[in-house]
Design an enzyme around this catalytic site. Structure first.
Site, PDB file in Angstrom:
ATOM      1  N   CYS A 142      13.922   5.830 -29.894  1.00 12.32           N
ATOM      2  CA  CYS A 142      12.542   6.313 -29.999  1.00 12.32           C
ATOM      3  C   CYS A 142      11.640   5.685 -28.929  1.00 12.32           C
ATOM      4  CB  CYS A 142      12.032   6.089 -31.415  1.00 12.32           C
ATOM      5  SG  CYS A 142      10.594   7.132 -31.803  1.00 12.32           S
ATOM      6  N   HIS A 235      15.548   9.154 -35.040  1.00 10.35           N
ATOM      7  CA  HIS A 235      15.836   7.979 -35.870  1.00 10.35           C
ATOM      8  C   HIS A 235      16.974   8.287 -36.837  1.00 10.35           C
ATOM      9  CE1 HIS A 235      12.635   5.112 -34.856  1.00 10.35           C
ATOM     10  NE2 HIS A 235      11.823   6.146 -34.735  1.00 10.35           N
ATOM     11  N   GLU A 237      19.087   6.398 -37.873  1.00 13.92           N
ATOM     12  CA  GLU A 237      19.330   5.252 -38.750  1.00 13.92           C
ATOM     13  C   GLU A 237      18.466   5.253 -40.004  1.00 13.92           C
ATOM     14  OE1 GLU A 237      15.765   3.987 -36.367  1.00 13.92           O
ATOM     15  OE2 GLU A 237      17.578   5.168 -36.005  1.00 13.92           O
TER      16      GLU A 237
END
Length: 304
Positions: A142, A235, A237
């Protein structure tokens, strides 16, 4: 991968409850193998959550990982105790003589600032310069990806009219690329950002390749031609409830925030969000670790 981390790191208990193989330093020392050495520069304010999220994804492979956490000293974290940072995080001065197979640089909530206005920008530049010689492959996430593209290639970021916020479909632009191996024709990734990078700007740099794209969220994954650096705008994760926490937080602050796209079932914020990005996230991290860290890093890191 069995992850070798400090036995007292808070993430350890959460990961063990999920049946993720976390190895103590004592047990790891008895295994006659060289673990992959990974360092994570965690710039996120939610340090503990980010630690768990990344360690969870790094665990999905049969090899042993030796993970270090890195902090910037030119910024003081407000959402985590100093004792936690002192105990579990290294400073750049402490590790700059080390070499690593892989590195992760996270995002950070500083998009509203110009890069040079960020209080730790100079230190981050020193770390990114160091990564060229002391890390084999780096995974930027990001804002970390935007900052690295700006540092390495001078690529600018652009302010969006409204926050890109939700779960978006993506497709591979190079099905033969090892990083894309095993992914479905369409897969989902969370995004949460106020700025973007231009596909046209990236196309002007001969050393860069866009390998994943979304019609709604734009450029997703960029690689340099040596596959030593990956720049990820989303993202993968994130936990199931990460976007919900951001949404409720901003609503409580009275900010102009729209409901995350394609997130709550029937756009009902009272319902539990569906998680449709977990398998793609695991594949992306597994492919990076296998094809671009384990397979390519020299056994002796002194030969990096």
């Amino acid at each position: 991968m069995p992850i070798r981390i400090d036995n007292e790191l808070p993430a350890k208990q959460s990961l063990e409850m999920e049946n993720i193989f976390v190895m103590s330093n004592k047990r790891a020392d008895t295994q006659d193998i060289r673990p992959l050495k990974i360092i994570i520069l965690n710039l996120m304010p939610t340090k503990l959550e980010t630690e768990t999220q990344l360690l969870r994804l790094l665990s999905n492979s049969p090899l042993q990982l030796d993970v270090d956490f890195l902090q910037v000293t030119s910024h003081t974290s407000k959402n985590v105790s100093k004792s936690h940072m002192d105990k579990f995080y290294y400073t750049f001065d402490q590790i700059k003589g080390n070499r690593y197979d892989g590195m992760i640089i996270t995002g950070a909530p500083v998009e509203h600032l110009e890069y040079e206005e960020v209080d730790y920008w100079d230190e981050l530049c020193d770390i990114m310069k160091w990564s060229k010689t002391n890390v084999y492959s780096t995974w930027h996430i990001c804002w970390g990806a935007q900052a690295a593209l700006y540092y390495h290639y001078g690529i600018k970021k652009y302010r969006l009219d409204k926050k890109l916020f939700g779960i978006y479909p993506h497709k591979s632009l190079d099905d033969t690329h090892p990083l894309m191996r095993g992914l479905d024709d369409e897969y989902y990734v969370p995004h949460s950002r106020h700025t973007d990078i231009s596909r046209q700007d990236i196309a002007q740099v001969k050393d860069l390749q866009i390998i994943s794209y979304s019609e709604q969220a734009g450029v997703h994954i960029i690689s340099d031609m040596d596959c030593r650096n990956f720049f990820i705008t989303g993202h993968s994760e994130y936990d199931r409830d990460t976007l919900a926490k951001e949404y409720y937080r901003d609503k409580e602050k009275g900010l102009d925030i729209e409901m995350p796209f394609n997130y709550f079932p029937n756009d009902d914020e009272k319902l539990v969000p569906k998680m449709n990005w977990r398998s793609a996230a695991n594949l992306l991290f597994y492919n990076w670790l296998n094809y671009f860290v384990y397979q390519k890093t020299p056994y002796d890191l002194n030969n990096l």
